[in-house]
Design an enzyme around this catalytic site. Structure first.
Site, PDB file in Angstrom:
ATOM      1  N   VAL A  43     -12.610  -8.487   6.511  1.00 16.98           N
ATOM      2  CA  VAL A  43     -13.636  -9.189   6.388  1.00 16.98           C
ATOM      3  C   VAL A  43     -13.029 -10.193   4.520  1.00 16.98           C
ATOM      4  CG1 VAL A  43     -15.571  -8.277   5.304  1.00 16.98           C
ATOM      5  CG2 VAL A  43     -15.302  -7.207   6.872  1.00 16.98           C
ATOM      6  N   GLY A  44     -11.984  -8.875   4.318  1.00 14.10           N
ATOM      7  CA  GLY A  44     -11.649  -9.346   2.984  1.00 14.10           C
ATOM      8  C   GLY A  44     -11.014 -10.685   2.832  1.00 14.10           C
ATOM      9  N   GLY A 101     -12.643  -2.736   1.242  1.00 20.28           N
ATOM     10  CA  GLY A 101     -12.497  -2.558   2.835  1.00 20.28           C
ATOM     11  C   GLY A 101     -11.515  -3.629   4.133  1.00 20.28           C
ATOM     12  N   SER A 102     -11.930  -3.561   4.805  1.00 19.99           N
ATOM     13  CA  SER A 102     -10.605  -4.130   5.971  1.00 19.99           C
ATOM     14  C   SER A 102     -10.564  -5.954   5.575  1.00 19.99           C
ATOM     15  CB  SER A 102     -11.648  -3.686   6.955  1.00 19.99           C
ATOM     16  OG  SER A 102     -12.666  -5.154   7.422  1.00 19.99           O
ATOM     17  N   THR A 103      -9.585  -5.490   6.060  1.00 14.53           N
ATOM     18  CA  THR A 103      -8.510  -7.419   6.511  1.00 14.53           C
ATOM     19  C   THR A 103      -9.575  -7.924   6.641  1.00 14.53           C
ATOM     20  OG1 THR A 103      -6.874  -5.810   6.113  1.00 14.53           O
ATOM     21  CG2 THR A 103      -5.841  -7.943   6.536  1.00 14.53           C
ATOM     22  N   CYS A 163      -8.482   4.696   3.569  1.00 11.12           N
ATOM     23  CA  CYS A 163      -6.989   3.598   3.772  1.00 11.12           C
ATOM     24  C   CYS A 163      -6.012   3.719   3.450  1.00 11.12           C
ATOM     25  CB  CYS A 163      -7.964   2.424   2.370  1.00 11.12           C
ATOM     26  SG  CYS A 163      -7.299   2.783   0.693  1.00 11.12           S
ATOM     27  N   GLU A 206      -9.092  -4.965  -2.208  1.00  7.23           N
ATOM     28  CA  GLU A 206      -8.083  -3.066  -1.787  1.00  7.23           C
ATOM     29  C   GLU A 206      -8.296  -3.363  -0.752  1.00  7.23           C
ATOM     30  OE1 GLU A 206      -7.731   0.206  -0.514  1.00  7.23           O
ATOM     31  OE2 GLU A 206      -8.692   0.977  -2.517  1.00  7.23           O
TER      32      GLU A 206
END
Length: 465
Positions: A227-228, A223-225, A279, A245
């Site tokens: 939220v990561g 997912g998104s950076t 991505c 990822e």
């Protein structure tokens, strides 16, 4: 009205008062939103299943995965249509990712027996290095490539004896439910794969409930950076490892000796495939000023034949509009295919866009677009291209277009990305390759034996004489 359930212990779960609307264009649908209590039940179920699934033989797990591949193949047309309905995947893209997903299952079916070793030791002792499953794995899958990425979150872990709680997306709940149901149809025991969906407002509570559950031993997140960062920080507090990822600000480098027709074609393919919502999508083009003028003309010519695209939500469309407006205000020019003034766009439609004159002062230069948009950055010399690349925060995918393959190969080693594609678009993956990023694009690898090794632990047993 269709309501999409959760799956726990191979049973559909529906509760009163927890039904949330689904954002699709194919009629009214709702999905069942999980509670904290339901999340605990899912984790407990997978913990019970782990006790027996982890003791199955590699041959049994291989046979189960091959049955799953046949079930997936028999329902491929249904899943492809669901992906088109829920996330507006192009038919070609839905079919390609479905076939890749079946290939992933079959590839992991051949990797159910991780190899240990017997090292030579001093003093007459015998050492056995064993490979064992971790336990319950929390897999968090995104909406943008819902078939492949949800299976990717599950297959490698269960191939080596783990069980999985899959946390699907509220933007593609029917695809994720159908994927989870394949395991039931293929005869996997209850609890080996459980499915949770939840309201966006419940995300923090559900994740905290799962990551702190003692049975959950690892989380894989795509997912998104942004939220990561949250996933990684909360998992760190619980001392749980993560495989991430995340996003990418992927670029194509066009060298002075490049075939510019090839470059223009591959750049636009990489930028607009799946509506730019991959991505690995191409966001930036890095080229010298001597190359960029001719390249821009070729890209604009191809752009004349590219029609409107539909992105996932009106908010995503608004975000793209803001990036274009900011770039134009700071000196960039935006090009799209021509359309009549009376030909209006819906709230989710966006015209694929090429930005020229992009500079580092623009928000688009630093921000992942995640939509059908690409910008050209022109510099004085080729060495300046690599100075820009060195400063990139993201590091997922890159491409180099050049007529000199050996030079492109040598230069690719300078790039701090998980993958470099020579004379091709930035969007490419294969089940034989490791896939993942560096920097703000995450860490760890999915794919082939590299992906399997993410979900096993090493134990040393020493037999003393």
């Amino acid at each position: 009205m269709l309501t999409i359930p959760l799956i726990i212990d191979n049973e559909d779960i529906l509760l009163e008062g927890r039904r949330e609307p689904v954002n699709v264009c194919t009629g009214p649908k709702t999905f069942q939103g999980a509670t904290k209590e339901i999340a605990l039940k899912a984790a407990d179920s997978s913990a019970r299943a782990f006790e027996s699934w982890s003791r199955t033989s590699p041959a049994e797990r291989r046979a189960s995965l091959l049955r799953l591949a046949e079930v997936a193949r028999s329902r491929a047309a249904e899943l492809e249509q669901l992906a088109q309905d829920e996330v507006q995947a192009e038919p070609f893209w839905a079919h390609l990712t479905m076939q890749d997903a079946i290939g992933l299952i079959e590839d992991c079916a051949g990797k159910t027996s991780p190899t240990g070793s017997v090292p030579t030791m001093e003093g007459g002792a015998y050492g056995l290095v064993m490979k064992e499953p971790l336990g319950v794995v929390l897999g968090i899958a995104p909406w943008n490539v819902p078939i492949f990425l949800s299976l990717r979150a599950i297959i490698a872990p269960i191939a080596v004896g783990n069980t999985v709680v899959l946390k699907g997306s509220e933007l593609s709940p029917r695809v994720h439910y159908t994927i989870a149901s394949l395991f039931r149809d293929a005869g996997f025991p209850p609890g080996v794969v459980n499915l949770l969906l939840h309201r966006p407002s419940d995300a923090a509570e559900i994740f905290d409930t799962l990551i702190t559950h003692p049975a959950i031993k690892k989380c894989n997140f795509t997912g998104s950076t942004g939220v990561g960062r949250i996933v990684a920080s909360q998992a760190a507090m619980a001392l749980k490892p993560v495989l991430l990822e995340l996003g990418g600000k992927n670029y194509t480098i066009v060298l002075d000796d490049a075939n510019l027709d090839l470059a223009a074609e591959q750049i636009l393919r990489g930028a607009f495939l799946n509506n730019g919502q991959i991505c690995m999508s191409t966001d930036l083009v890095l080229a010298t000023k001597t190359v960029s003028k001719c390249l821009e003309a070729k890209m604009q010519a191809l752009l004349q034949h590219v029609g409107r695209r539909t992105v996932i939500t009106p908010a995503a469309r608004s975000r793209l509009d803001r990036l274009v407006e900011d770039a134009e205000r700071k000196g960039a020019k935006a090009y799209t295919a021509p359309r009549a003034e009376t030909d209006s766009l819906s709230a989710r439609e966006f015209m694929p866009t090429v930005l020229t004159g992009v500079t580092s002062e623009m928000e688009f230069f630093h921000t992942e677009a995640f939509g059908p948009m690409v910008g050209i950055v022109a510099v004085d010399a080729e060495e300046d291209i690599f100075k820009l690349a060195d400063r990139a925060r993201y590091g997922l995918s890159a491409a180099i277009i050049s007529s000199n393959h050996l030079r492109a190969l040598q230069l690719s080693r300078r790039l701090k990305t998980g993958a470099v594609h020579i004379n091709f678009m930035t969007v490419y993956d294969d089940n034989a390759l490791p896939h993942g990023g560096r920097g703000e694009s995450g860490w760890g690898r999915f794919g082939s034996h590299w992906g399997v090794e993410e979900f096993i632990q090493t134990k040393s047993i020493v037999l003393h004489a």
